[in-house]
Design an enzyme around this catalytic site. Structure first.
Site, PDB file in Angstrom:
ATOM      1  N   LYS A  33       0.818  -1.213   0.000  1.00 23.29           N
ATOM      2  CA  LYS A  33       0.000   0.000   0.000  1.00 23.29           C
ATOM      3  C   LYS A  33       0.855   1.267   0.000  1.00 23.29           C
ATOM      4  O   LYS A  33       0.401   2.340  -0.363  1.00 23.29           O
ATOM      5  CB  LYS A  33      -0.919  -0.019   1.228  1.00 23.29           C
ATOM      6  CG  LYS A  33      -1.931   1.109   1.311  1.00 23.29           C
ATOM      7  CD  LYS A  33      -2.762   0.957   2.579  1.00 23.29           C
ATOM      8  CE  LYS A  33      -3.746   2.103   2.741  1.00 23.29           C
ATOM      9  NZ  LYS A  33      -4.544   1.959   4.000  1.00 23.29           N
ATOM     10  N   THR A 133       4.507 -12.419  14.722  1.00 23.03           N
ATOM     11  CA  THR A 133       5.434 -11.896  15.720  1.00 23.03           C
ATOM     12  C   THR A 133       5.382 -12.704  17.012  1.00 23.03           C
ATOM     13  O   THR A 133       4.360 -13.333  17.318  1.00 23.03           O
ATOM     14  CB  THR A 133       5.078 -10.427  16.045  1.00 23.03           C
ATOM     15  OG1 THR A 133       5.849  -9.959  17.150  1.00 23.03           O
ATOM     16  CG2 THR A 133       3.605 -10.279  16.403  1.00 23.03           C
ATOM     17  N   ASP A 134       6.463 -12.654  17.789  1.00 24.16           N
ATOM     18  CA  ASP A 134       6.450 -13.299  19.100  1.00 24.16           C
ATOM     19  C   ASP A 134       5.607 -12.534  20.115  1.00 24.16           C
ATOM     20  O   ASP A 134       5.280 -13.054  21.187  1.00 24.16           O
ATOM     21  CB  ASP A 134       7.876 -13.490  19.637  1.00 24.16           C
ATOM     22  CG  ASP A 134       8.652 -12.195  19.827  1.00 24.16           C
ATOM     23  OD1 ASP A 134       8.142 -11.117  19.459  1.00 24.16           O
ATOM     24  OD2 ASP A 134       9.786 -12.255  20.341  1.00 24.16           O
ATOM     25  N   GLU A 135       5.224 -11.297  19.777  1.00 25.56           N
ATOM     26  CA  GLU A 135       4.455 -10.502  20.734  1.00 25.56           C
ATOM     27  C   GLU A 135       3.057 -11.067  20.986  1.00 25.56           C
ATOM     28  O   GLU A 135       2.405 -10.700  21.970  1.00 25.56           O
ATOM     29  CB  GLU A 135       4.381  -9.044  20.270  1.00 25.56           C
ATOM     30  CG  GLU A 135       5.740  -8.374  20.237  1.00 25.56           C
ATOM     31  CD  GLU A 135       5.670  -6.865  20.106  1.00 25.56           C
ATOM     32  OE1 GLU A 135       4.751  -6.255  20.678  1.00 25.56           O
ATOM     33  OE2 GLU A 135       6.542  -6.305  19.413  1.00 25.56           O
ATOM     34  N   TYR A 159      -1.518  -3.749  18.893  1.00 19.15           N
ATOM     35  CA  TYR A 159      -0.746  -4.354  17.800  1.00 19.15           C
ATOM     36  C   TYR A 159      -0.710  -5.867  17.932  1.00 19.15           C
ATOM     37  O   TYR A 159      -1.080  -6.604  17.010  1.00 19.15           O
ATOM     38  CB  TYR A 159       0.679  -3.801  17.772  1.00 19.15           C
ATOM     39  CG  TYR A 159       1.645  -4.683  17.019  1.00 19.15           C
ATOM     40  CD1 TYR A 159       1.437  -4.973  15.671  1.00 19.15           C
ATOM     41  CD2 TYR A 159       2.755  -5.258  17.655  1.00 19.15           C
ATOM     42  CE1 TYR A 159       2.309  -5.810  14.976  1.00 19.15           C
ATOM     43  CE2 TYR A 159       3.630  -6.080  16.962  1.00 19.15           C
ATOM     44  CZ  TYR A 159       3.403  -6.363  15.629  1.00 19.15           C
ATOM     45  OH  TYR A 159       4.260  -7.191  14.947  1.00 19.15           O
ATOM     46  N   ALA A 161      -2.487  -7.862  19.725  1.00 14.04           N
ATOM     47  CA  ALA A 161      -3.823  -8.470  19.671  1.00 14.04           C
ATOM     48  C   ALA A 161      -4.312  -8.600  18.231  1.00 14.04           C
ATOM     49  O   ALA A 161      -4.928  -9.609  17.855  1.00 14.04           O
ATOM     50  CB  ALA A 161      -4.807  -7.637  20.490  1.00 14.04           C
ATOM     51  N   LYS A 163      -2.368  -8.908  15.592  1.00 15.97           N
ATOM     52  CA  LYS A 163      -1.588  -9.971  14.962  1.00 15.97           C
ATOM     53  C   LYS A 163      -2.037 -11.348  15.439  1.00 15.97           C
ATOM     54  O   LYS A 163      -2.094 -12.298  14.654  1.00 15.97           O
ATOM     55  CB  LYS A 163      -0.093  -9.776  15.236  1.00 15.97           C
ATOM     56  CG  LYS A 163       0.546  -8.626  14.476  1.00 15.97           C
ATOM     57  CD  LYS A 163       0.483  -8.816  12.965  1.00 15.97           C
ATOM     58  CE  LYS A 163       1.388  -9.943  12.486  1.00 15.97           C
ATOM     59  NZ  LYS A 163       1.368 -10.051  10.984  1.00 15.97           N
ATOM     60  N   ASN A 188      12.294  -9.709  17.663  1.00 16.44           N
ATOM     61  CA  ASN A 188      12.606  -8.366  17.159  1.00 16.44           C
ATOM     62  C   ASN A 188      13.662  -8.420  16.061  1.00 16.44           C
ATOM     63  O   ASN A 188      14.754  -8.957  16.270  1.00 16.44           O
ATOM     64  CB  ASN A 188      13.129  -7.473  18.298  1.00 16.44           C
ATOM     65  CG  ASN A 188      12.022  -6.899  19.153  1.00 16.44           C
ATOM     66  OD1 ASN A 188      10.996  -7.543  19.373  1.00 16.44           O
ATOM     67  ND2 ASN A 188      12.220  -5.690  19.637  1.00 16.44           N
ATOM     68  N   LYS A 198      11.717   2.467  15.156  1.00 21.34           N
ATOM     69  CA  LYS A 198      12.064   1.331  16.009  1.00 21.34           C
ATOM     70  C   LYS A 198      13.373   1.615  16.757  1.00 21.34           C
ATOM     71  O   LYS A 198      14.185   2.447  16.349  1.00 21.34           O
ATOM     72  CB  LYS A 198      12.184   0.064  15.165  1.00 21.34           C
ATOM     73  CG  LYS A 198      10.905  -0.296  14.391  1.00 21.34           C
ATOM     74  CD  LYS A 198       9.733  -0.589  15.317  1.00 21.34           C
ATOM     75  CE  LYS A 198       8.461  -0.900  14.560  1.00 21.34           C
ATOM     76  NZ  LYS A 198       8.443  -2.208  13.928  1.00 21.34           N
ATOM     77  N   LEU A 199      13.606   0.880  17.847  1.00 20.95           N
ATOM     78  CA  LEU A 199      14.635   1.247  18.818  1.00 20.95           C
ATOM     79  C   LEU A 199      16.022   1.444  18.208  1.00 20.95           C
ATOM     80  O   LEU A 199      16.644   2.497  18.399  1.00 20.95           O
ATOM     81  CB  LEU A 199      14.707   0.171  19.912  1.00 20.95           C
ATOM     82  CG  LEU A 199      15.804   0.401  20.963  1.00 20.95           C
ATOM     83  CD1 LEU A 199      15.526   1.648  21.784  1.00 20.95           C
ATOM     84  CD2 LEU A 199      15.936  -0.817  21.872  1.00 20.95           C
ATOM     85  N   PRO A 214      15.868   8.364  23.803  1.00 18.22           N
ATOM     86  CA  PRO A 214      14.782   7.984  24.710  1.00 18.22           C
ATOM     87  C   PRO A 214      14.781   6.493  25.035  1.00 18.22           C
ATOM     88  O   PRO A 214      14.809   5.650  24.139  1.00 18.22           O
ATOM     89  CB  PRO A 214      13.526   8.379  23.926  1.00 18.22           C
ATOM     90  CG  PRO A 214      13.936   8.303  22.495  1.00 18.22           C
ATOM     91  CD  PRO A 214      15.385   8.688  22.451  1.00 18.22           C
ATOM     92  N   TYR A 216      12.641   3.720  27.397  1.00 15.78           N
ATOM     93  CA  TYR A 216      11.428   3.536  28.185  1.00 15.78           C
ATOM     94  C   TYR A 216      11.733   3.019  29.601  1.00 15.78           C
ATOM     95  O   TYR A 216      12.524   2.087  29.772  1.00 15.78           O
ATOM     96  CB  TYR A 216      10.491   2.540  27.507  1.00 15.78           C
ATOM     97  CG  TYR A 216       9.620   3.123  26.427  1.00 15.78           C
ATOM     98  CD1 TYR A 216       8.840   4.246  26.670  1.00 15.78           C
ATOM     99  CD2 TYR A 216       9.558   2.526  25.179  1.00 15.78           C
ATOM    100  CE1 TYR A 216       8.027   4.770  25.679  1.00 15.78           C
ATOM    101  CE2 TYR A 216       8.737   3.040  24.178  1.00 15.78           C
ATOM    102  CZ  TYR A 216       7.977   4.168  24.446  1.00 15.78           C
ATOM    103  OH  TYR A 216       7.166   4.679  23.461  1.00 15.78           O
ATOM    104  N   ARG A 223      14.615  -8.230  24.999  1.00 11.96           N
ATOM    105  CA  ARG A 223      14.134  -8.698  23.702  1.00 11.96           C
ATOM    106  C   ARG A 223      15.172  -9.632  23.081  1.00 11.96           C
ATOM    107  O   ARG A 223      16.374  -9.507  23.333  1.00 11.96           O
ATOM    108  CB  ARG A 223      13.879  -7.510  22.746  1.00 11.96           C
ATOM    109  CG  ARG A 223      12.825  -6.513  23.239  1.00 11.96           C
ATOM    110  CD  ARG A 223      11.454  -7.147  23.291  1.00 11.96           C
ATOM    111  NE  ARG A 223      10.408  -6.219  23.707  1.00 11.96           N
ATOM    112  CZ  ARG A 223       9.943  -6.126  24.946  1.00 11.96           C
ATOM    113  NH1 ARG A 223      10.452  -6.896  25.898  1.00 11.96           N
ATOM    114  NH2 ARG A 223       8.966  -5.289  25.240  1.00 11.96           N
TER     115      ARG A 223
END
Length: 358
Positions: A33, A133-135, A159, A161, A163, A188, A198-199, A214, A216, A223
């Site tokens: 897209k 994803t593993d999430e 996110y 949920a 997936k 990740n 992303k980090l 930054p 968190y 990860r």
């Protein structure tokens, strides 16, 4: 083979396409897209290859999908198109429901309709590979356990949920309709061409700009990091070798605390980019702790022994070697970085992290 790949202008999708065009004789139709994170510049090295085609198409558009299936006649589908950033899902979940759930449903139905039209031999050979994803497994706080393919789903964010929902749809289309699917869930990813929300790319680019880095909460979140080119090899291996109905966890065997990742990037930049922005003595001095993300999972870690045992895949890159390659790539490709750092992205970063700062 002819492979239809959704989300092929994204970070992982573009790595998969580069791998296929550079290392196989297969042909690819890239269906993307081109939202903010999709970037065709990530495919510049192969865009003129006669085995590569691109279609700017929304996977929620069923009529467009039917047309692409009819024209391209794929032997396989690799479904990577997804909204994928947890922070964005918290501040605006609608796009995640639309793309990750509705889009997957439309793609499954288009694939099923096409698959049912095939002759017996082609029908038997067809594969639908769903990349997740593993999430979806949730959190591994207060345990030394690893995610396995049988770990119960317990998603924490909009996110993950969405997936998880898409994973369940794919399994249902296999069980109910017989669509020949294979699935994979990854840890990740990091590496070249990663969109800088992303980090790892965020920290690299902010450090080079002399801006605060930054982190968190207390930075103790863990990860498992997987180099994207290792992941691309794994995905192609699953597509071509896995038995129908099988699911594989793909990880890098590289558990790292977020703060250790940030410090490792700073150490590499001290070596590879010693000429710092004005007023910066050490890159690590820029580290700034910000309010933790709502519902932030503490630890993800993947047991990737099944894919090694069944399909012979193991990651090539260690975290140290992969991170060095990644930092060096960003230093060498500032033109790509400038292209992706659009006004919309800058506005989102400013809004999100300024409001989160403590």
């Amino acid at each position: 083979m002819k492979i239809l790949i959704t989300g092929g202008a994204g970070f992982i999708g573009s790595a998969v396409i580069r791998h296929i065009i550079e290392h196989t004789d297969d042909s690819v139709l890239n269906v993307d897209k081109l939202t903010y994170a999709g970037n065709l510049a990530s495919l510049a090295s192969i865009e003129h290859n006669p085995r590569y085609q691109f279609s700017q198409t929304d996977i929620c558009d069923r009529a467009a999908l039917d047309r692409l299936f009819s024209e391209f006649q794929p032997d396989a589908v690799m479904h990577l198109a997804a909204e994928s950033h947890v922070d964005r899902s918290i501040s605006g979940s609608a796009a995640f429901i639309e793309t990750n759930i509705i889009g997957t449903y439309q793609l499954l139905e288009a694939s099923r309709y096409y698959w049912n039209s095939l002759e017996s031999q082609q029908k038997q050979a067809f594969r639908f590979h769903h990349i997740s994803t593993d999430e979806v497994y949730g959190d591994l706080e207060d345990t030394d356990a690893l995610f396995t393919e049988s770990t119960p789903y317990a998603p924490s964010s909009p996110y993950s949920a969405s997936k998880a929902s898409s994973d369940h749809l794919v399994r249902a289309w296999y069980r109910t309709y017989g669509l020949p699917v294979v699935m994979s869930n990854c840890s990740n990813n990091y590496g070249p061409y990663h969109f800088p929300e992303k980090l790892i790319p965020l920290i690299i680019l902010k450090a080079l700009a002399g801006e605060k880095l930054p982190v968190y909460g207390n930075g103790q979140q863990i990860r498992d990091w997987l180099f994207v080119e290792d992941h691309a090899r794994a995905l192609y291996t699953v597509l071509t070798q896995a038995k129908v109905g099988e699911s594989y966890n793909i990880g890098g065997h590289n558990e790292q605390k977020n703060i250790d990742v940030v410090n490792a990037i700073c150490a590499l930049l001290e070596e590879l980019a010693p000429h710092k922005p004005a007023g910066v003595a050490h890159y690590a001095d820029l580290i700034s702790y910000v309010t933790d993300r709502p519902g932030h999972d503490l630890r993800y870690a993947i047991d990737a022994s099944k894919i090694q045992r069944d399909l012979g895949w193991v990651p090539v890159e260690s975290f140290e070697s992969g991170l060095r390659k990644t930092v060096q790539w960003y230093l060498n490709h500032q033109d790509w970085v400038k292209q992706v750092q659009s006004g919309e992205y800058q506005h989102w970063i400013k809004q999100h992290y300024q409001s989160a700062s403590v």
